[in-house]
Design a protein around this motif. Structure first.
Motif, mmCIF file in Angstrom:
data_model
loop_
_atom_site.group_PDB
_atom_site.id
_atom_site.type_symbol
_atom_site.label_atom_id
_atom_site.label_comp_id
_atom_site.label_asym_id
_atom_site.label_seq_id
_atom_site.Cartn_x
_atom_site.Cartn_y
_atom_site.Cartn_z
ATOM 1 N N VAL A 48 0.823 -1.223 0.000
ATOM 2 C CA VAL A 48 0.000 0.000 0.000
ATOM 3 C C VAL A 48 0.852 1.265 0.000
ATOM 4 N N THR A 49 2.160 1.115 -0.249
ATOM 5 C CA THR A 49 2.966 2.320 -0.368
ATOM 6 C C THR A 49 2.581 3.023 -1.657
ATOM 7 N N GLU A 50 2.825 4.302 -1.670
ATOM 8 C CA GLU A 50 2.376 5.135 -2.779
ATOM 9 C C GLU A 50 2.816 4.571 -4.126
ATOM 10 N N GLY A 51 1.905 4.588 -5.062
ATOM 11 C CA GLY A 51 2.239 4.097 -6.392
ATOM 12 C C GLY A 51 2.077 2.588 -6.524
ATOM 13 N N ARG A 52 1.803 1.924 -5.372
ATOM 14 C CA ARG A 52 1.654 0.468 -5.432
ATOM 15 C C ARG A 52 0.276 0.015 -4.988
ATOM 16 N N GLU A 53 -0.597 0.993 -4.668
ATOM 17 C CA GLU A 53 -1.919 0.603 -4.183
ATOM 18 C C GLU A 53 -2.572 -0.335 -5.180
ATOM 19 N N GLY A 54 -3.213 -1.309 -4.660
ATOM 20 C CA GLY A 54 -3.942 -2.238 -5.518
ATOM 21 C C GLY A 54 -3.036 -3.163 -6.307
ATOM 22 N N HIS A 55 -1.729 -3.028 -6.054
ATOM 23 C CA HIS A 55 -0.782 -3.886 -6.767
ATOM 24 C C HIS A 55 -0.955 -5.345 -6.342
#
Ligand code: FES
Ligand code: FES
Lengths: 160, 769
Positions: free
Chosen positions: A151-158
């Motif tokens: 859930v770190t920025e740019g990785r949400e929903g990854h």
């Protein structure tokens, strides 16, 4: 023993309570306000299960006296989700298998929340450092770190 | 057939409550008008108690009751196997955790303060903290002597029991050997550090005579029985409702607060709560047994093992707990997953004045694995063989025989785990160490075996009960303790798999001695096998009942209709009956949709003189680790960089659960190898908190890669075996074997600390220069 008035905000709600001066913030939260999500694992500042945010900073609530919380704002695990909507960290903890017995979970989630607020793009080492004050005996930390990373920025929903 | 849930990554059924802080653990229960309990513990590890005077404590305002042993002469002893432990000590203390008095007060603070007003008069006795000393005939007795089962020459008051293994011809085996390797290997007291301290809440209903408690345990029905017998109650007068459990690792197999809260709820007539402090529980509650292994192994030049002699001495501390079983398991697993034709072994379990020892993850097999994997590594080094190849050469195959004489006929994946581990790690025999810029790296291997279930003829079983509710959901009644490992998710998964319904339709009733039947213990890595099988049997039975009722209602037969997604669907038509409707009809017709599954396999009691039997355990889990470590030459500090973990679990049920156990077990092994030891000197613990007893934090963990071998066809559901304990077994020996490969220095104990490594490197350099 002398009673002291404590007026403070917990999870956005105002509370006012008369407590004995030696009462710990942890006991005020659990015994008086019924916020039992905050846990006690050692009572000595060693395990992090009692971690809450006080004015936005993580503290071990077993080491804070209730009167020290007067006029402050506290965030506990109960304040992390809004109604039925979980915080993305909570979702990630479920999805990544970061929860086993769950006793460390509230404290670690609060530490992780603080970490991401101050550093939305932490690397692995930052995450390890950020939760190093919270012990977990079950998971070996692997899935906890993966959950926070997801859930770190740019990785949400990854998803893998 | 493809599985819908089995083998997949499944979210835990209790995770949502745990991430929102809603899950209720023992200490989270608050009852109206509750009293708080505190216990006065022993003033000395071994002392004759002359008097305990609670009269002053009783006068403190806010104290509702204070009692010592003489107030409750009718209370009986307790204990898991031997009833050798007193609820309140009568005549003498045997360790620092013995209870002398209990105070019930309006607040916890008052209860704690009142303890200071209790006067104890006692006379110290000699303290025995070394098990070898305890076994000497001349040593003072800690318990009443029991001459009948004592080896002559040993101490009848301090020897709890002896076990033996005998197979083949030891002498001939040694005479065939080219090399004989002998070592003594020792493990220390280790604390579980389940993060949730022991706590419980109880209330007593005078009308019904039932005492209800909310308290964690690994085995509801066993603790229920022990509480009932100690307090002279009928079993059904004790009701235990299982709360969420904050870790266990064997700690919660023993009685902790259970009898005390029940007793005080009955005596005071008010609800009571007791929470142990971390320090109190570290001193009072069970430890991992310290065990001494004396191994002597004969081996041919080509690496074939010809004979193995083992002597195992375990320190069970002041009380037996499960000690007799732990130490004999250390013996029964003493040669690991390797073929040994000629074997002779003996184990002794000794009482001392140390904190008593009981179950902890691995239950003797952990200590055993450290010892045999140290021994195997020493032999490989002695013969100049690659440690991994040497293990592979001797590893079990189908048809191999365990130390107990059990022929393995199925699910023997140990060689596969060794091979897979080597492949995933990128293992190269000629690159087991390297030195660069003051850092030395080393690579170590260890493998292990673990017998799942109680085995040995114990009446080990589990019952799961299912019913279809009016909402069309499947309600599961299981007393299996989910200590964090995820058994209840596994049970729900299997029910959903068999019934082919969404997992969300499966609901759990809380474990409760009054509404769920015996599931056996969450220990011995048995729940996936036992409660998993029981769930499968129950679900299959329920499915049959659903088909039966539906065929009566639809006047059709299978396969004209199917049970799908919580509905009964008549093929090729629009006709559907929901499970809810069917349940209602079934109930009205007097035959509710309800089913029970019981898994109760047979095992054999090993022969007393030889330890041999045909079917001693229902399944064996194997696990191999390869660890890479780095030592700082200037500080002696060891860091574990990477561990490849390859367990053979037969068949995966919940992939995320197996990985989670493997990762958690590995990091617990890092602690065991490098950090953990409860220091007990003359019966007194020197490090009873978490700043002096350190466990791994997120900064200590290595990179962990878990690769699962599925050898299939084991006794569990869908061919599964257990993973909880085996996950830990090879971790510490792999790390310490890596230290050997890095430094050339062999350590025969855990934990290996920086000062020891630093000194060893220096000594070696001195010798070499
Ligand atoms: S309970 Fe506060 S740090 Fe452990
Ligand atoms: S999940 Fe059990 S302590 Fe972290």
């Amino acid at each position: 023993m002398a009673k002291v008035k404590v007026e403070f905000k917990v999870n956005g709600r105002e509370y006012s309570r008369e407590v004995e001066a030696a009462t710990r913030l942890l006991d005020l939260l659990r015994n008086e306000l019924g916020l039992i999500g905050t846990k006690e694992g050692c009572g000595k500042g060693e395990c992090g299960t009692c971690t809450v945010l006080m004015d936005g900073k993580p503290v071990n609530s077993c080491l804070v006296l209730a009167p020290q919380a007067n006029g402050r704002e506290i965030l506990t695990i109960e304040g992390l989700s809004s109604g039925d909507r979980l915080h993305p960290l909570q979702d990630a903890f479920i999805k990544k298998g970061a929860v086993q017995c769950g006793y460390c979970t509230p404290g670690i989630l609060i530490s992780a929340y603080y970490l991401l607020k101050n550093n939305p793009r932490p690397n692995r080492d930052d995450i390890k450092e950020g939760i190093s004050g919270n012990l977990c005996r079950c998971t070996g930390y692997v899935k906890i770190i993966e959950a926070i990373e997801s859930v770190t920025e740019g990785r949400e929903g990854h998803e893998e | 057939m493809r599985n819908r849930y089995v083998g997949k990554k499944i979210d835990r059924v209790d995770a949502r409550d745990k991430v929102t802080g809603k899950a209720l653990y023992s200490a989270d229960f608050y009852l109206e008008d509750m009293l708080y309990l505190k216990v006065l513990r022993a003033p000395h590890p071994h002392a004759r108690i002359k008097s305990v005077d609670v009269s002053k404590a009783r006068t403190i305002p806010g104290v509702a009751m204070a009692i010592s042993a003489k107030d409750v002469p009718w209370v009986k002893n307790f204990g898991m196997i031997f009833k050798d432990q007193e609820v309140l000590v009568r005549e003498k203390t045997r360790y620092m955790g013995d209870a002398l008095a209990i105070v019930a007060a309006e607040t916890e603070t008052i209860a704690r303060q009142a303890l200071d007003y209790i006067e104890v008069d006692y006379e110290p006795l000699p303290v025995i903290s070394d098990p070898l000393k305890a076994l000497e005939k001349e040593s003072p007795y800690i318990h009443e002597p029991r001459e009948e089962n004592c080896d002559p020459g040993l101490n009848p008051g301090n020897l709890l029991c002896t076990h033996r293994l005998e197979r083949g011809d030891l002498e001939r085996g040694f005479s065939e050997a080219d090399v004989i390797v002998e070592n003594e290997i020792r493990t220390p007291h280790i604390e579980h550090v389940a993060l949730q301290p022991e706590a419980g809440v109880a209330k007593y209903d005078k009308e019904t005579g039932v005492c209800t408690m909310w308290v964690a345990t690994q085995w509801l029905h066993d603790i229920q029985a022990d509480v009932a017998q100690a307090l002279d109650m009928k079993t059904e007068q004790v009701q235990i409702i299982q709360p969420a459990i904050g870790g266990a690792f064997g700690k919660r197999e023993d009685v902790s607060v259970h009898i005390i809260i029940a007793l005080m709820a009955i005596l005071t007539g008010r609800p009571v709560k007791m929470e142990m402090t971390r320090e109190e529980l570290m001193i009072t509650q069970n430890k991992r047994h310290p065990i001494i292994f004396r191994h002597k192994t004969g081996v041919k030049k080509d690496g074939t093992i010809t004979a193995w002699k083992a002597e195992v001495i375990g320190d069970t501390g002041a009380y037996a707990s499960t000690g007799s079983a732990v130490v004999h398991q250390a013996l029964y697993m003493c040669t690991g997953p390797y073929n040994v034709p000629n074997l002779s072994g003996v184990s002794y379990t000794a009482y001392t004045n140390n904190t008593y020892a009981g179950a902890m993850r691995g239950f003797g097999a952990t200590q055993a694995a450290f010892a045999y994997e140290t021994q195997m590594d020493c032999i490989a080094a002695e013969l100049g063989l690659d440690p991994l190849e040497f293990r592979k050469k001797n590893a079990y195959e189908l048809g191999s025989m365990t130390p107990n004489g059990q022929i393995l006929t199925t699910s023997v994946g140990v060689k596969d785990t060794l091979e897979k581990a080597a492949e995933v790690f990128g293992y190269k025999p000629d690159q087991l160490s390297k030195e660069e810029n003051g850092k030395i790296r080393g690579i170590g291997v260890a493998s292990s075996m673990f017998g799942c279930g109680y085995g040995e003829g114990f009446p080990d079983h589990s019952i799961v009960d299912l019913e279809v509710t009016d909402e069309g959901k499947i309600l599961v009644h299981s007393a299996a303790a989910d200590v964090g490992q995820g058994i209840l998710t596994v049970v729900c998964q299997i029910v959903a798999e068999v019934l082919d319904i969404p997992l969300e339709l499966v609901e759990l009733a809380p474990g409760d001695t009054h509404t769920s039947k015996n599931a056996g213990s969450t220990s011995a890595t048995r729940q996936t096998i036992f409660s998993g099988n029981a769930a499968k049997l129950a679900a299959e039975e329920l499915l049959g009942k659903i088909y039966h009722r539906a065929s009566l209602e639809l006047v059709k037969h299978h396969p004209q209709f199917l049970v799908q997604e919580g509905e009964i669907v008549l093929q090729g038509t629009e006709t559907r009956i929901s499970l809810a409707e069917l349940a209602k009809i079934a109930r009205e017709k007097g035959d509710p949709l309800h089913a029970e599954g019981c898994y109760f396999p047979r095992t054999d009691v090993p022969d007393e003189a030889t330890g041999q039997g045909n079917l001693v355990y229902v399944a064996y889990t194997f696990n191999t680790h390869i660890a890479e470590i780095e030592i700082d030459k200037y500080t002696g500090e060891t860091r574990v960089l990477r561990v490849v973990a390859v367990p053979d679990v037969g068949r995966v049920i919940n992939r995320i659960g197996v990985e989670g156990q493997s990762e958690g077990g590995t990091v617990m092994g890092v602690g065991m190898a490098l950090m953990e030891k409860q220091v007990i000197e003359e019966g007194i613990t020197k490090n009873a908190d978490l700043s002096t007893y350190l466990i791994p934090t997120s900064l200590d963990m290595p990179e962990i890669i878990t690769e699962i071998v599925e050898s299939g066809d084991a006794a569990g559901p869908y061919g599964a075996k257990g993973i909880g304990e085996p996950a830990l077994l090879p971790a510490a020996p792999a790390i310490i074997n890596a230290i050997y490969n890095a430094t050339g220095v062999r350590f025969f104990h855990t934990p290996v600390t920086p000062d020891q490594v630093f000194k060893a490197i220096k000594d070696r350099e001195k010798k070499n220069s």
